[in-house]
Every structure is written in C-alpha cells, then in structure tokens.
Design an enzyme around this catalytic site. Structure first.
Site, PDB file in Angstrom:
ATOM      1  N   GLY A 305     -62.214  49.276 -11.610  1.00  0.00           N
ATOM      2  CA  GLY A 305     -62.736  48.018 -11.092  1.00  0.00           C
ATOM      3  C   GLY A 305     -61.748  47.423 -10.120  1.00  0.00           C
ATOM      4  O   GLY A 305     -60.687  47.997  -9.847  1.00  0.00           O
ATOM      5  N   PHE A 307     -59.870  44.945 -10.535  1.00  0.00           N
ATOM      6  CA  PHE A 307     -58.661  44.463 -11.182  1.00  0.00           C
ATOM      7  C   PHE A 307     -57.775  45.596 -11.683  1.00  0.00           C
ATOM      8  O   PHE A 307     -56.579  45.418 -11.867  1.00  0.00           O
ATOM      9  CB  PHE A 307     -59.059  43.556 -12.348  1.00  0.00           C
ATOM     10  N   VAL A 310     -59.066  51.919 -16.183  1.00  0.00           N
ATOM     11  CA  VAL A 310     -58.968  52.023 -17.640  1.00  0.00           C
ATOM     12  C   VAL A 310     -58.916  53.499 -18.036  1.00  0.00           C
ATOM     13  O   VAL A 310     -59.755  54.290 -17.592  1.00  0.00           O
ATOM     14  CB  VAL A 310     -60.168  51.331 -18.324  1.00  0.00           C
ATOM     15  N   LYS A 325     -55.588  49.609 -19.782  1.00  0.00           N
ATOM     16  CA  LYS A 325     -56.047  49.038 -18.510  1.00  0.00           C
ATOM     17  C   LYS A 325     -54.829  48.789 -17.625  1.00  0.00           C
ATOM     18  O   LYS A 325     -54.016  47.906 -17.883  1.00  0.00           O
ATOM     19  CB  LYS A 325     -56.798  47.735 -18.762  1.00  0.00           C
ATOM     20  N   ASP A 425     -68.867  37.035 -15.570  1.00  0.00           N
ATOM     21  CA  ASP A 425     -69.464  38.303 -15.124  1.00  0.00           C
ATOM     22  C   ASP A 425     -70.233  38.945 -16.280  1.00  0.00           C
ATOM     23  O   ASP A 425     -70.054  40.120 -16.587  1.00  0.00           O
ATOM     24  CB  ASP A 425     -68.381  39.244 -14.595  1.00  0.00           C
TER      25      ASP A 425
END
Length: 540
Positions: A305, A307, A310, A325, A425
């Site tokens: 993603g 950010f 993972v 993560k 989200d």
C-alpha cells in the site's frame, strides 16, 4: 462502447484512425489509461473525455486537433501519470485550470501554436516532475511560480519567445536534471553556482543575449565597464574597516547560534531515535525481522500500500506466525506520527481488530509486527477470482455475523479507546477473516487519531485517506473527518455484502450509486437487489 464499460486501459496508437473522438467514450467510466497517439484524429479538444473521471493517463499526441484547449481540462483531477497533447495544432492560451491537476507527474504541451505566457497557476501542480513546452510561441520571462514545484526534474522551454534573464532558483533546485532553454530571447549573465555547473552549452543555444556562466557553457564573457569597477573598488577601500568590524561581530553571533542549534538538534535526534515506551509489545531488531521474512522475500509478501508493504514472518523457531508491516515514509513528521500511533495502537485490544504485537524503530528502518489473520480479506470471499460473476459462498448467517463483528470493532474504536480513532478507509479490503469466519478490521493505525474532545468531530492528525465509493459525500465538500464518516462507509460495506455489487461498479453512473439503487427498490421488491446466492439459499 457500452459493452466495454469495465475497460481499464485502451491503446489505439499508431493507426490511421481519423475523424473526431466519438461521444460513446464517455461510457468508459472505469478507463484509466487511454493511448490515441500517432493517428489522424481531428476536431476541437475532446471535452467529453473529462467524464472519464478515473482517467490517470491521456496521450493525444501526433494528431490533428486544433483550436484552444478547453478550460475543462481541469476536470481531469485524477490524472496522475501523464497528459500528452504534443504535436497537434492547438493555439491560444494555456488554461489557468491546469492548477487542478495536482496529481500529474508529466505534462507535454510541445509543438503547438500557444501564444501566451505560462500561467502562474502551474505552481499548484505540486506533483509535476516532467514539463515540456517546446516549439510554441510562449512569451514573457521564465515564471517564478515554477520554483514552487519542488520535484521538477525536467524543464524543456526550447524554441519559444521567452525573454528576460535566467532565474537563479534553477541553480538552487536540487531536483532539476534536464534543462533546455535554447532558441529563445533570453539575455543577461548566466549564474554559475548550484545546478548550473551540470548544464552545458546545449541548454542555452540560440540566446544571443546570454553571457558568462561556466566554461562548459561556452558563452561569451560579459562586458566589464572599467570605470564602474574602479568606482566600486574605491568605495570598498573606504568602508573596508567598518565591514571587517561588522563581519567579526556577525561571525561571533553565528558561532553562538550554530552551537545553540547543534545542541537543539542533538536532543531532537535522541528523541526521534528512541523507541517508544510501549507495554505489552516486543521490540525486534531489523536483522530479526529480515531473518523471519527470509530477507523480505517476495514469496512472503502479503500485500502493499501507499504506507508500506506487509510480509509474513515465522518467529520463535517456527512456533509463531506474524505479519510485518515495513513502513516507507521517510520524513521526520511521519516518524513522530508513527511513534504516537504505536503508543495508541498498543492500548487497542479487541477481538475484531488486528492487534500489534511488536515493532522495530530506528532512523533507517521502521516496522510494525501485527497479528496474522489467515483466511483472507472479505473482498476475496465476496468476489472469488475478483469477479462479480463468480458465485459467493458466504451464507446469510455468515454475512450477518461479519457485519456484527465489524460494527463491534468500529464501536470500540469510536467509544472504547482512550483516544478516539476514525478509520477513514472502511471497505471490504480492510476486513480480514480468520478460520472461524470472525471479522477483524485492519489498517486503522493509519487513519485519523482524534484527540480528547467533547464531541465526535474535531481537527485531526495526518491527512484524509479513503477509497472511491466509500468516502462520505461531506468529505468531498471540505468537512472535517468524524466517526459519522466511518458509519457511512460501514453502511456502504453492508449494502455491498448483501447485494454483492461494488460501489464502483460500471452500472452506477449519471448520479446513480449503490445507496440510491437499493433505496429505489423499496417501492417495488427489495429482493431484486439481494445477492442471487442469498435468494437461492433462502429458497433451498
């Protein structure tokens, strides 16, 4: 085109297509990449394409379009990769509305008949990296507004009618790697410091009024007016004593200021590199996580993603499986925000939330260690194979149970936490299921952290996150985030679970959305919108 409503990418380049772009292109609501270059298309600027609201790349180069570029070009708000209009016959002004293209990385308006100045509003195109405006009739000086685009790497303004001097901010920019100002009407001395030392004569050809610069620019020396030089030299001798005294005082002040800042930043570095004091979680080294993930091998990659990424990790000699993560953001601000998030996430304990069990934090590497939920995402169960046409095996009881689990998790985030958390989200991709079909909300740690306050709406930390189709309407109107926004997104997820229709489905257009579609069925037969698998299960 109606039968191709779900088409995401269309490449018709290098053909002999002629005429105008048909209005039926407006029906391609899911279109993200459109290549129409090197054809014989003609007519005015195709404003009908602005209705393809998800378009990220548009290439109309090497065709026969003409006339002015419509101000409606600013409606391409999701263009993020490239807007290429080069080698056509557009003319007039460059619209001020390009300021709306804040996500755009590349713009090519070269080889036209634009007879204008570059609009100052281009400063709002903050994501722009590559800018090409060559072979036009662009006038005026090089706009100062370009210096506000901090990621600009390439600037091509060759073969225009630009005048004035070359601004010094070009040399101060740390990003510009390619510069071409050739064949304009620029004049004056070319600066030497900064990035200018990396440019050669090919960047400045055809500007007869330029002089100075570095030796590799091969420009003529600037004229020296000897009488002015002598006057300045005499003046310098008169005030040299005063200047030396002032410089001495300034030097002492600078040393004191420097020592003060050095001590301040040393304390700040200690604060930033310290691991937060978090109870109930383990602290790992980067090497431990590297071994547990087999060197962050792609075979262990569970997802990615904006950010971070993972990975699945095997810990404690194979006895424990966790998710790691790895965070990507590198700014000091994000680092401070992460430390605060870790402290808050360590206090979040609920059966319907993915919990944090450990972390790694240093200036070069930051990662969160999370629980592994083995049965995949709710989205994968709703749409096996990623398609709405496939049959969903979730029963009515399971869907109700999942909905209750998600509601319990959101209630805890909104009412049970010391610091209220707004997810921002909420969608099926962020709901994980375990082997007992118990739902767990994930990715809440990068949402909004609302500080102590008397109501459910306040200023927030971070920035707005969300996905198209699930974002509350008031967010688009500039309203602050709130727990009501999560409730709206959860309602959309519930409707999607029982209708098995994505809110971004191609069937929703011209103002119709999932919510309105379901509401309209109340007047007739609500079962018409229910998932076929649920109706078959009910009949059985």
């Amino acid at each position: 085109m109606v039968q191709m409503a779900s088409l995401g990418s269309l490449n018709l380049s290098d053909n002999f297509i002629s005429g105008s772009i048909p209005p039926s292109f407006c029906s391609l609501q899911q279109l993200r990449h459109l290549y129409l270059s090197h054809n014989r298309l003609s007519g005015k600027f195709p404003v009908e394409l602005t209705r393809c609201s998800l378009l990220m790349l548009l290439d109309l180069s090497y065709n026969h379009f003409e006339g002015p570029v419509s101000p409606q070009i600013g409606n391409f708000r999701n263009l993020a990769l490239s807007l290429n209009l080069s080698s056509n016959h557009f003319q007039g002004n460059i619209p001020e509305t390009i300021q709306n293209l804040i996500l755009l990385e590349e713009i090519d308006f070269s080889r036209h008949n634009f007879s204008c100045v570059i609009p100052s509003s281009i400063e709002r195109c903050i994501s722009l990296k590559y800018s090409y405006f060559s072979n036009n009739i662009i006038q005026g000086p090089i706009p100062e507004s370009l210096k506000l685009i901090t990621d600009l790497e390439s600037l091509d303004l060759t073969h225009n009618q630009l005048n004035g001097t070359i601004p010094t901010w070009i040399g101060n920019s740390q990003m510009i790697k390619f510069l071409n100002l050739s064949y304009n009407r620029l004049s004056g001395e070319v600066p030497k410091p900064g990035r200018f030392r990396f440019f050669n004569r090919s960047s400045f050809l055809g500007n007869m009024g330029l002089c100075g610069g570095t030796t590799q620019m091969d420009l003529p020396p600037c004229e020296v007016q000897h009488h002015k030089h002598k006057t300045k030299k005499k003046l310098l001798y008169v005030i040299v004593t005063v200047i030396l005294g002032c410089m001495l005082l300034l030097w002492v002040a600078f040393i004191i200021w420097y020592l003060f800042l050095k001590q301040k930043y040393r304390k700040q570095d200690v604060m930033l590199t310290a691991i937060p004091n978090i109870h109930g979680t383990s602290t790992y080294t980067e090497r431990e996580l590297e071994v547990a993930t087999a060197g962050f091998n792609e075979a262990n990659l569970l997802g990615t993603g904006s950010f971070g990424s993972v990975y699945k990790a095997i810990m404690d000699d194979g006895r424990t499986t966790v998710a790691v993560k790895v965070l990507h953001e590198e700014t000091v601000r994000s680092y401070k925000s992460l430390k605060r998030e870790c402290e808050i996430l360590s206090k979040i304990k609920h059966r319907n939330l993915v919990g944090m069990t450990g972390l790694t934090m240093n200036p070069q590497f930051r990662a969160l260690v999370l629980e592994v939920i083995p049965n995949g995402k709710l989205e994968q169960h709703l749409y096996p194979g990623g398609l709405e046409e496939e049959t969903c095996e979730l029963t009515l009881k399971e869907r109700l149970s999942i909905g209750i689990d998600v509601a319990n998790g959101l209630e805890y985030l909104q009412e049970g936490c010391p610091t209220q958390v707004v997810h921002c989200d909420m969608k099926p991709q962020n709901v994980l299921l375990d082997n007992d079909m118990v739902a767990h909300i994930t990715d809440f740690g990068i949402g909004k952290l609302l500080l102590d306050r008397p109501n459910d709406q306040a200023s927030s930390i971070g920035f707005l996150r969300g996905s198209i189709g699930y974002i509350p309407p008031e967010y688009g109107q500039g309203s602050g985030v709130s727990v009501k926004g999560d409730t709206y997104s959860f309602d959309v997820v519930l409707l999607e679970m029982f209708t098995r229709k994505r809110p971004t489905s191609g069937m929703f257009s011209d103002g119709l959305d999932l919510r309105k579609w379901v509401v309209s069925s109340f007047e007739n037969d609500i079962l018409t919108v229910v998932d076929v698998a649920l109706k078959n299960d009910r009949q059985a």
